[in-house]
Design a protein around this motif. Structure first.
Motif, PDB file in Angstrom:
ATOM      1  N   GLN A   2      10.462  21.411  18.579  1.00  0.00           N
ATOM      2  CA  GLN A   2      10.905  21.254  19.961  1.00  0.00           C
ATOM      3  C   GLN A   2      11.717  19.967  20.149  1.00  0.00           C
ATOM      4  OE1 GLN A   2      10.951  23.765  22.089  1.00  0.00           O
ATOM      5  NE2 GLN A   2      10.069  24.851  20.345  1.00  0.00           N
ATOM      6  N   GLU A   3      11.342  18.908  19.431  1.00  0.00           N
ATOM      7  CA  GLU A   3      12.117  17.662  19.505  1.00  0.00           C
ATOM      8  C   GLU A   3      13.517  17.852  18.925  1.00  0.00           C
ATOM      9  OE1 GLU A   3      11.762  14.579  20.930  1.00  0.00           O
ATOM     10  OE2 GLU A   3      10.131  15.631  21.937  1.00  0.00           O
ATOM     11  N   LEU A   4      13.604  18.588  17.812  1.00  0.00           N
ATOM     12  CA  LEU A   4      14.895  18.867  17.200  1.00  0.00           C
ATOM     13  C   LEU A   4      15.776  19.679  18.141  1.00  0.00           C
ATOM     14  CD1 LEU A   4      16.852  18.876  14.813  1.00  0.00           C
ATOM     15  CD2 LEU A   4      15.551  20.814  13.873  1.00  0.00           C
ATOM     16  N   LEU A   5      15.208  20.707  18.768  1.00  0.00           N
ATOM     17  CA  LEU A   5      15.973  21.520  19.712  1.00  0.00           C
ATOM     18  C   LEU A   5      16.389  20.708  20.938  1.00  0.00           C
ATOM     19  CD1 LEU A   5      14.105  24.937  19.562  1.00  0.00           C
ATOM     20  CD2 LEU A   5      16.250  24.299  18.452  1.00  0.00           C
ATOM     21  N   LYS A   6      15.517  19.828  21.376  1.00  0.00           N
ATOM     22  CA  LYS A   6      15.848  18.963  22.519  1.00  0.00           C
ATOM     23  C   LYS A   6      17.052  18.081  22.169  1.00  0.00           C
ATOM     24  CE  LYS A   6      13.670  15.607  25.596  1.00  0.00           C
ATOM     25  NZ  LYS A   6      12.444  14.844  25.883  1.00  0.00           N
ATOM     26  N   GLU A   7      17.047  17.563  20.948  1.00  0.00           N
ATOM     27  CA  GLU A   7      18.163  16.734  20.487  1.00  0.00           C
ATOM     28  C   GLU A   7      19.459  17.565  20.395  1.00  0.00           C
ATOM     29  OE1 GLU A   7      19.395  14.228  16.479  1.00  0.00           O
ATOM     30  OE2 GLU A   7      17.296  14.787  16.769  1.00  0.00           O
ATOM     31  N   ALA A   8      19.355  18.780  19.848  1.00  0.00           N
ATOM     32  CA  ALA A   8      20.531  19.652  19.731  1.00  0.00           C
ATOM     33  C   ALA A   8      21.084  20.014  21.103  1.00  0.00           C
ATOM     34  CB  ALA A   8      20.177  20.915  18.942  1.00  0.00           C
ATOM     35  N   ARG A   9      20.197  20.293  22.045  1.00  0.00           N
ATOM     36  CA  ARG A   9      20.636  20.671  23.398  1.00  0.00           C
ATOM     37  C   ARG A   9      21.246  19.496  24.167  1.00  0.00           C
ATOM     38  NH1 ARG A   9      15.153  23.634  23.780  1.00  0.00           N
ATOM     39  NH2 ARG A   9      15.700  25.703  22.971  1.00  0.00           N
ATOM     40  N   ALA A  10      20.979  18.283  23.710  1.00  0.00           N
ATOM     41  CA  ALA A  10      21.546  17.092  24.352  1.00  0.00           C
ATOM     42  C   ALA A  10      22.842  16.636  23.670  1.00  0.00           C
ATOM     43  CB  ALA A  10      20.518  15.960  24.325  1.00  0.00           C
ATOM     44  N   CYS A  11      23.259  17.344  22.634  1.00  0.00           N
ATOM     45  CA  CYS A  11      24.438  16.953  21.859  1.00  0.00           C
ATOM     46  C   CYS A  11      25.696  16.937  22.742  1.00  0.00           C
ATOM     47  CB  CYS A  11      24.632  17.909  20.693  1.00  0.00           C
ATOM     48  SG  CYS A  11      26.053  17.492  19.649  1.00  0.00           S
ATOM     49  N   LYS A  12      26.469  15.891  22.609  1.00  0.00           N
ATOM     50  CA  LYS A  12      27.743  15.746  23.329  1.00  0.00           C
ATOM     51  C   LYS A  12      28.880  15.418  22.363  1.00  0.00           C
ATOM     52  CE  LYS A  12      25.783  15.524  27.560  1.00  0.00           C
ATOM     53  NZ  LYS A  12      25.461  16.793  28.109  1.00  0.00           N
ATOM     54  N   PHE A  13      28.669  15.671  21.074  1.00  0.00           N
ATOM     55  CA  PHE A  13      29.596  15.240  20.028  1.00  0.00           C
ATOM     56  C   PHE A  13      31.038  15.669  20.287  1.00  0.00           C
ATOM     57  CE2 PHE A  13      31.712  15.573  15.912  1.00  0.00           C
ATOM     58  CZ  PHE A  13      31.507  14.292  15.423  1.00  0.00           C
ATOM     59  N   CYS A  14      31.249  16.909  20.676  1.00  0.00           N
ATOM     60  CA  CYS A  14      32.623  17.385  20.858  1.00  0.00           C
ATOM     61  C   CYS A  14      32.935  17.705  22.322  1.00  0.00           C
ATOM     62  CB  CYS A  14      32.909  18.579  19.955  1.00  0.00           C
ATOM     63  SG  CYS A  14      31.795  19.960  20.145  1.00  0.00           S
ATOM     64  N   GLU A  15      32.206  17.098  23.237  1.00  0.00           N
ATOM     65  CA  GLU A  15      32.357  17.396  24.660  1.00  0.00           C
ATOM     66  C   GLU A  15      33.794  17.240  25.155  1.00  0.00           C
ATOM     67  OE1 GLU A  15      29.817  16.817  28.637  1.00  0.00           O
ATOM     68  OE2 GLU A  15      30.077  14.982  27.473  1.00  0.00           O
ATOM     69  N   LYS A  16      34.509  16.247  24.656  1.00  0.00           N
ATOM     70  CA  LYS A  16      35.874  16.012  25.139  1.00  0.00           C
ATOM     71  C   LYS A  16      36.816  17.169  24.802  1.00  0.00           C
ATOM     72  CE  LYS A  16      37.160  13.288  21.123  1.00  0.00           C
ATOM     73  NZ  LYS A  16      37.431  11.974  20.611  1.00  0.00           N
ATOM     74  N   HIS A  17      36.405  18.049  23.870  1.00  0.00           N
ATOM     75  CA  HIS A  17      37.222  19.199  23.470  1.00  0.00           C
ATOM     76  C   HIS A  17      36.822  20.491  24.181  1.00  0.00           C
ATOM     77  CE1 HIS A  17      38.870  16.746  20.262  1.00  0.00           C
ATOM     78  NE2 HIS A  17      37.644  16.451  19.888  1.00  0.00           N
ATOM     79  N   LEU A  18      35.806  20.426  25.021  1.00  0.00           N
ATOM     80  CA  LEU A  18      35.267  21.628  25.659  1.00  0.00           C
ATOM     81  C   LEU A  18      35.714  21.713  27.112  1.00  0.00           C
ATOM     82  CD1 LEU A  18      31.664  21.270  24.199  1.00  0.00           C
ATOM     83  CD2 LEU A  18      33.443  22.850  23.411  1.00  0.00           C
ATOM     84  N   PRO A  19      36.331  22.814  27.520  1.00  0.00           N
ATOM     85  CA  PRO A  19      36.892  22.899  28.874  1.00  0.00           C
ATOM     86  C   PRO A  19      35.854  22.820  29.989  1.00  0.00           C
ATOM     87  CG  PRO A  19      36.919  25.047  27.839  1.00  0.00           C
ATOM     88  CD  PRO A  19      36.519  24.058  26.777  1.00  0.00           C
ATOM     89  N   LEU A  20      34.634  23.258  29.727  1.00  0.00           N
ATOM     90  CA  LEU A  20      33.580  23.212  30.751  1.00  0.00           C
ATOM     91  C   LEU A  20      32.501  22.194  30.415  1.00  0.00           C
ATOM     92  CD1 LEU A  20      33.151  27.041  31.504  1.00  0.00           C
ATOM     93  CD2 LEU A  20      34.616  25.368  32.651  1.00  0.00           C
ATOM     94  N   GLY A  21      32.761  21.341  29.442  1.00  0.00           N
ATOM     95  CA  GLY A  21      31.779  20.346  29.037  1.00  0.00           C
ATOM     96  C   GLY A  21      30.746  20.928  28.079  1.00  0.00           C
ATOM     97  N   ALA A  22      29.876  20.067  27.620  1.00  0.00           N
ATOM     98  CA  ALA A  22      28.847  20.468  26.661  1.00  0.00           C
ATOM     99  C   ALA A  22      27.654  21.080  27.388  1.00  0.00           C
ATOM    100  CB  ALA A  22      28.399  19.267  25.836  1.00  0.00           C
TER     101      ALA A  22
END
Length: 188
Positions: A2-22
Motif C-alpha cells: 500500500q505504501e508503494l502504491l501510495k508513492e506511485a499514485r503521488a508521482c508527478k515525474f512527467c506532469e509537465k508533459h500531461l495535458p490534464l496533469g498527473a
C-alpha cells in the motif's frame, strides 16, 4: 504494498508533459492473481479516477467473462498500465503512454505481487514492451499459447479497434472463450 502504491499514485515525474496533469491510475494487492498491463488511462478514466471505467473497460470485462464486482476486486486483477496517467489525444485515439512510467514503476510493483498466475498484455505498447521481437500484435494475439503460462496478449478493447475485430473474427470466436476459461480457473 500500500505504501508503494501510495508513492506511485503521488508521482508527478512527467506532469509537465500531461495535458490534464498527473493522476496516476494503478491498483494491486499482494494477493492479485492476474495483472492487466495496458496502454494508459483515457480521459474518462482520468476524470473518474476509476480504471477501465469506460467503453474499453466494458469490452475488456466482456472478453474476460467477469462482472464489475469480480473485475474491481484487486485480489483478482491488478491494474498496471504502461503509463499511469492520461497522455492526451492523438490523431486517432489517445497519445502513446509516457515512456518513463513503466521502467520507473513496473519491476518494483511486480516484485511485490507474490500470487500472480497470469499477466495480460493489452495492446501493442504492453505487448512490445514485455514481448519484444518481430511479431506484430495480431501475430502475438493469435500465438497466445506461445507465451503461456506467463503472458496472454490481447488487442486493445477500445471502440477505435472495432475494425481490427471485424477483420479478425477468430479472436472473439476462438481466443476469447479460451481466455475466459483460463481466467475462471485462476479466480474461481
Amino acid at each position: 504494498m500500500q505504501e508503494l502504491l501510495k508513492e506511485a499514485r503521488a508521482c508527478k515525474f512527467c506532469e509537465k508533459h500531461l495535458p490534464l496533469g498527473a493522476r496516476p491510475i494503478v491498483e494491486a494487492t499482494k494477493k492479485s492473481k492476474i495483472v492487466l498491463i495496458s496502454q494508459a488511462p483515457g480521459r474518462i478514466v482520468h476524470e473518474s479516477g476509476i480504471a477501465w471505467n469506460d467503453q474499453s473497460g466494458k469490452k475488456l470485462r466482456e472478453w474476460l467473462g467477469v462482472n464489475e464486482t469480480t473485475f474491481y476486486d484487486n485480489n483478482n486483477f491488478a491494474i498496471l498500465p504502461m503509463g499511469f496517467c492520461y497522455p492526451g489525444k492523438a490523431k486517432t485515439g489517445d497519445a502513446p503512454p509516457r515512456k518513463e512510467c513503466a521502467p520507473m514503476w513496473h519491476d518494483t510493483i511486480l516484485s511485490e505481487l507474490k500470487n500472480v498466475q497470469l499477466k495480460i498484455l493489452i495492446g501493442a505498447y504492453a505487448a512490445n514492451y514485455y514481448l519484444p521481437g518481430k511479431l506484430n500484435l495480431t501475430d502475438k494475439v493469435s500465438a497466445y499459447q506461445d507465451f503461456l503460462p506467463d503472458y496472454w496478449c490481447l488487442p486493445h478493447p477500445s471502440p477505435v479497434n472495432r475494425f481490427w475485430r471485424s477483420k479478425n473474427p477468430w479472436f472473439e470466436q476462438e481466443v476469447v472463450p479460451k481466455l475466459q476459461t483460463r481466467i475462471h480457473k485462476i479466480i474461481d
